[in-house]
Scaffold this motif. Structure first.
Motif, PDB file in Angstrom:
ATOM      1  N   MET A   1       0.821  -1.209   0.000  1.00  0.00           N
ATOM      2  CA  MET A   1       0.000   0.000   0.000  1.00  0.00           C
ATOM      3  C   MET A   1       0.859   1.264   0.000  1.00  0.00           C
ATOM      4  SD  MET A   1      -3.326  -0.822   2.378  1.00  0.00           S
ATOM      5  CE  MET A   1      -2.478  -1.774   3.627  1.00  0.00           C
ATOM      6  N   ILE A   2       1.976   1.208   0.731  1.00  0.00           N
ATOM      7  CA  ILE A   2       2.892   2.351   0.750  1.00  0.00           C
ATOM      8  C   ILE A   2       3.464   2.584  -0.640  1.00  0.00           C
ATOM      9  CG2 ILE A   2       5.125   3.144   1.615  1.00  0.00           C
ATOM     10  CD1 ILE A   2       4.447   1.882   4.292  1.00  0.00           C
ATOM     11  N   GLN A   3       3.839   1.505  -1.320  1.00  0.00           N
ATOM     12  CA  GLN A   3       4.374   1.630  -2.676  1.00  0.00           C
ATOM     13  C   GLN A   3       3.341   2.223  -3.630  1.00  0.00           C
ATOM     14  OE1 GLN A   3       5.648  -2.338  -3.567  1.00  0.00           O
ATOM     15  NE2 GLN A   3       7.659  -2.071  -2.587  1.00  0.00           N
ATOM     16  N   ARG A   4       2.097   1.802  -3.499  1.00  0.00           N
ATOM     17  CA  ARG A   4       1.038   2.355  -4.343  1.00  0.00           C
ATOM     18  C   ARG A   4       0.852   3.845  -4.069  1.00  0.00           C
ATOM     19  NH1 ARG A   4      -2.837  -0.998  -6.754  1.00  0.00           N
ATOM     20  NH2 ARG A   4      -2.507  -3.233  -6.471  1.00  0.00           N
ATOM     21  N   TYR A   5       0.894   4.212  -2.805  1.00  0.00           N
ATOM     22  CA  TYR A   5       0.693   5.611  -2.428  1.00  0.00           C
ATOM     23  C   TYR A   5       1.834   6.479  -2.968  1.00  0.00           C
ATOM     24  CZ  TYR A   5      -0.352   9.668   0.507  1.00  0.00           C
ATOM     25  OH  TYR A   5      -0.658  10.931   0.963  1.00  0.00           O
ATOM     26  N   ILE A   6       3.067   5.974  -2.867  1.00  0.00           N
ATOM     27  CA  ILE A   6       4.229   6.701  -3.388  1.00  0.00           C
ATOM     28  C   ILE A   6       4.141   6.835  -4.901  1.00  0.00           C
ATOM     29  CG2 ILE A   6       6.738   6.577  -3.700  1.00  0.00           C
ATOM     30  CD1 ILE A   6       6.852   5.205  -0.953  1.00  0.00           C
ATOM     31  N   GLY A   8       1.613   7.392  -6.526  1.00  0.00           N
ATOM     32  CA  GLY A   8       0.662   8.422  -6.900  1.00  0.00           C
ATOM     33  C   GLY A   8      -0.798   8.017  -6.827  1.00  0.00           C
ATOM     34  N   GLN A   9      -1.066   6.802  -6.419  1.00  0.00           N
ATOM     35  CA  GLN A   9      -2.459   6.368  -6.316  1.00  0.00           C
ATOM     36  C   GLN A   9      -3.129   7.020  -5.103  1.00  0.00           C
ATOM     37  OE1 GLN A   9      -2.861   2.126  -6.325  1.00  0.00           O
ATOM     38  NE2 GLN A   9      -1.926   1.863  -8.349  1.00  0.00           N
ATOM     39  N   SER A  10      -4.408   7.287  -5.230  1.00  0.00           N
ATOM     40  CA  SER A  10      -5.158   7.891  -4.140  1.00  0.00           C
ATOM     41  C   SER A  10      -5.495   6.849  -3.076  1.00  0.00           C
ATOM     42  CB  SER A  10      -6.453   8.515  -4.657  1.00  0.00           C
ATOM     43  OG  SER A  10      -7.332   7.511  -5.131  1.00  0.00           O
ATOM     44  N   ILE A  11      -5.812   7.345  -1.868  1.00  0.00           N
ATOM     45  CA  ILE A  11      -6.188   6.437  -0.779  1.00  0.00           C
ATOM     46  C   ILE A  11      -7.427   5.643  -1.162  1.00  0.00           C
ATOM     47  CG2 ILE A  11      -7.073   6.369   1.580  1.00  0.00           C
ATOM     48  CD1 ILE A  11      -5.196   8.692   2.224  1.00  0.00           C
ATOM     49  N   ARG A  12      -8.372   6.301  -1.820  1.00  0.00           N
ATOM     50  CA  ARG A  12      -9.604   5.612  -2.232  1.00  0.00           C
ATOM     51  C   ARG A  12      -9.289   4.485  -3.203  1.00  0.00           C
ATOM     52  NH1 ARG A  12     -14.334   9.235  -4.668  1.00  0.00           N
ATOM     53  NH2 ARG A  12     -14.310   9.926  -2.473  1.00  0.00           N
ATOM     54  N   GLN A  13      -8.429   4.753  -4.179  1.00  0.00           N
ATOM     55  CA  GLN A  13      -8.089   3.726  -5.162  1.00  0.00           C
ATOM     56  C   GLN A  13      -7.353   2.559  -4.509  1.00  0.00           C
ATOM     57  OE1 GLN A  13      -5.605   5.183  -8.329  1.00  0.00           O
ATOM     58  NE2 GLN A  13      -5.578   3.243  -9.422  1.00  0.00           N
ATOM     59  N   ILE A  14      -6.438   2.883  -3.594  1.00  0.00           N
ATOM     60  CA  ILE A  14      -5.690   1.819  -2.904  1.00  0.00           C
ATOM     61  C   ILE A  14      -6.640   0.951  -2.080  1.00  0.00           C
ATOM     62  CG2 ILE A  14      -3.936   1.359  -1.148  1.00  0.00           C
ATOM     63  CD1 ILE A  14      -2.577   3.986  -2.029  1.00  0.00           C
ATOM     64  N   ALA A  15      -7.546   1.594  -1.354  1.00  0.00           N
ATOM     65  CA  ALA A  15      -8.496   0.850  -0.529  1.00  0.00           C
ATOM     66  C   ALA A  15      -9.358  -0.074  -1.383  1.00  0.00           C
ATOM     67  CB  ALA A  15      -9.365   1.824   0.255  1.00  0.00           C
ATOM     68  N   ARG A  16      -9.780   0.423  -2.543  1.00  0.00           N
ATOM     69  CA  ARG A  16     -10.633  -0.386  -3.417  1.00  0.00           C
ATOM     70  C   ARG A  16      -9.874  -1.583  -3.976  1.00  0.00           C
ATOM     71  NH1 ARG A  16     -11.901   3.313  -6.593  1.00  0.00           N
ATOM     72  NH2 ARG A  16     -10.445   2.869  -8.286  1.00  0.00           N
ATOM     73  N   GLU A  17      -8.646  -1.349  -4.448  1.00  0.00           N
ATOM     74  CA  GLU A  17      -7.885  -2.422  -5.085  1.00  0.00           C
ATOM     75  C   GLU A  17      -7.319  -3.407  -4.065  1.00  0.00           C
ATOM     76  OE1 GLU A  17      -4.996  -0.702  -7.672  1.00  0.00           O
ATOM     77  OE2 GLU A  17      -6.490   0.232  -8.993  1.00  0.00           O
ATOM     78  N   GLU A  18      -7.022  -2.928  -2.881  1.00  0.00           N
ATOM     79  CA  GLU A  18      -6.496  -3.814  -1.844  1.00  0.00           C
ATOM     80  C   GLU A  18      -7.609  -4.407  -0.978  1.00  0.00           C
ATOM     81  OE1 GLU A  18      -3.376  -4.791  -1.225  1.00  0.00           O
ATOM     82  OE2 GLU A  18      -2.531  -3.649  -2.909  1.00  0.00           O
ATOM     83  N   ARG A  19      -8.844  -3.939  -1.225  1.00  0.00           N
ATOM     84  CA  ARG A  19      -9.999  -4.403  -0.467  1.00  0.00           C
ATOM     85  C   ARG A  19      -9.810  -4.168   1.029  1.00  0.00           C
ATOM     86  NH1 ARG A  19     -11.536 -10.126  -3.530  1.00  0.00           N
ATOM     87  NH2 ARG A  19     -11.809  -9.205  -5.625  1.00  0.00           N
ATOM     88  N   ARG A  20      -9.377  -2.949   1.326  1.00  0.00           N
ATOM     89  CA  ARG A  20      -9.177  -2.567   2.717  1.00  0.00           C
ATOM     90  C   ARG A  20      -9.995  -1.315   3.016  1.00  0.00           C
ATOM     91  NH1 ARG A  20      -4.297  -4.829   4.587  1.00  0.00           N
ATOM     92  NH2 ARG A  20      -4.866  -3.946   6.636  1.00  0.00           N
ATOM     93  N   ASP A  21     -10.266  -1.102   4.293  1.00  0.00           N
ATOM     94  CA  ASP A  21     -10.998   0.078   4.708  1.00  0.00           C
ATOM     95  C   ASP A  21     -10.166   1.324   4.468  1.00  0.00           C
ATOM     96  OD1 ASP A  21     -13.387   1.178   6.306  1.00  0.00           O
ATOM     97  OD2 ASP A  21     -11.647   1.991   7.377  1.00  0.00           O
ATOM     98  N   ARG A  22     -10.812   2.403   4.024  1.00  0.00           N
ATOM     99  CA  ARG A  22     -10.069   3.636   3.735  1.00  0.00           C
ATOM    100  C   ARG A  22      -9.361   4.170   4.970  1.00  0.00           C
ATOM    101  NH1 ARG A  22     -13.941   7.789   0.770  1.00  0.00           N
ATOM    102  NH2 ARG A  22     -12.091   9.085   1.143  1.00  0.00           N
ATOM    103  N   ALA A  23      -9.984   4.050   6.124  1.00  0.00           N
ATOM    104  CA  ALA A  23      -9.353   4.530   7.360  1.00  0.00           C
ATOM    105  C   ALA A  23      -8.079   3.755   7.647  1.00  0.00           C
ATOM    106  CB  ALA A  23     -10.333   4.395   8.523  1.00  0.00           C
ATOM    107  N   THR A  24      -8.096   2.471   7.353  1.00  0.00           N
ATOM    108  CA  THR A  24      -6.900   1.644   7.570  1.00  0.00           C
ATOM    109  C   THR A  24      -5.784   2.064   6.627  1.00  0.00           C
ATOM    110  OG1 THR A  24      -8.271  -0.233   8.238  1.00  0.00           O
ATOM    111  CG2 THR A  24      -6.005  -0.711   7.564  1.00  0.00           C
TER     112      THR A  24
END
Length: 212
Positions: A1-6, A8-24
């Motif tokens: 998730m850190i790599q995705r964020y670095i 340039g992916q948004s938190i929303r996109q990461i949460a959706r693709e990783e199937r994790r809660d946005r708060a997490t």
């Protein structure tokens, strides 16, 4: 998730693709580990400062990189931003030509004697930057000469000189050299009538002084 964020992916996109809660996801990407990683990357980034300056100096002096030169002029404030150009063009009071410097006149006055406010503002910015940084300014004659060279170069390339200058440094130099020779011949022809007229001026005959 850190790599995705670095990357340039948004938190929303990461949460959706990783199937994790946005708060997490938010908690993870803003964790101490993430901040430490960013700090490390910044240290490496600033560590390249001296190498970057050497590369810039080489590009300007050895390769005559027009795009880099223009970007640097923009970054240090010599080239007005679009907003500044609009402000210059619309908010200046009437301009008294008698108060303008030769360079300001050369840059701002058109063939009909009218003053282009945006060009006048740019001239003022250039002169002020030269004063602050201690750089040497072109003379009005050198500026007009350079403008004519660029105009002839544009005629030679059917309006493509600016594009060539940005994409092909060697070709830009060749065209500019040809245009420079044409302009020099033009200037030489213009100066011929004045020189000929001067040679034809009648010479005063030396005679004796009139008797008193």
């Amino acid at each position: 998730m850190i790599q995705r964020y670095i990357a340039g992916q948004s938190i929303r996109q990461i949460a959706r693709e990783e199937r994790r809660d946005r708060a997490t996801v938010t908690k993870i990407v803003r964790s101490d580990e993430m901040q430490a990683f960013v700090q490390k990357m910044r240290e490496r980034f600033y560590g390249f400062a001296f190498d970057a300056m050497n590369a810039v100096e080489h590009s300007l002096k050895q390769q005559n990189d027009a795009r880099l030169a223009y970007r640097m002029l923009s970054d240090i404030g010599v080239v007005p931003s679009p907003g500044e150009r609009y402000s210059i063009a619309t908010q200046l009071p009437s301009i008294d030509k008698s108060t303008m410097t030769p360079l300001e006149l050369a840059m701002a006055e058109d063939e009909d004697g009218r003053i282009n406010r945006a060009a006048y503002g740019a001239a003022c910015v250039i002169e002020e930057s030269a004063r602050v940084f201690g750089t040497e300014l072109l003379t009005a004659q050198e500026y007009r000469h350079g403008c004519r060279v660029a105009e002839v170069a544009d005629e030679i390339t059917n309006g493509r000189f600016a594009q060539i200058s940005l994409t092909d440094g060697a070709e830009e130099k060749r065209i500019r050299k040809s245009a420079e020779e044409i302009v020099k011949r033009e200037e030489a022809r213009k100066s011929l009538p004045a020189r000929r007229a001067q040679r034809k001026l009648p010479q005063k005959k030396q005679g004796t002084l009139p008797a008193m």
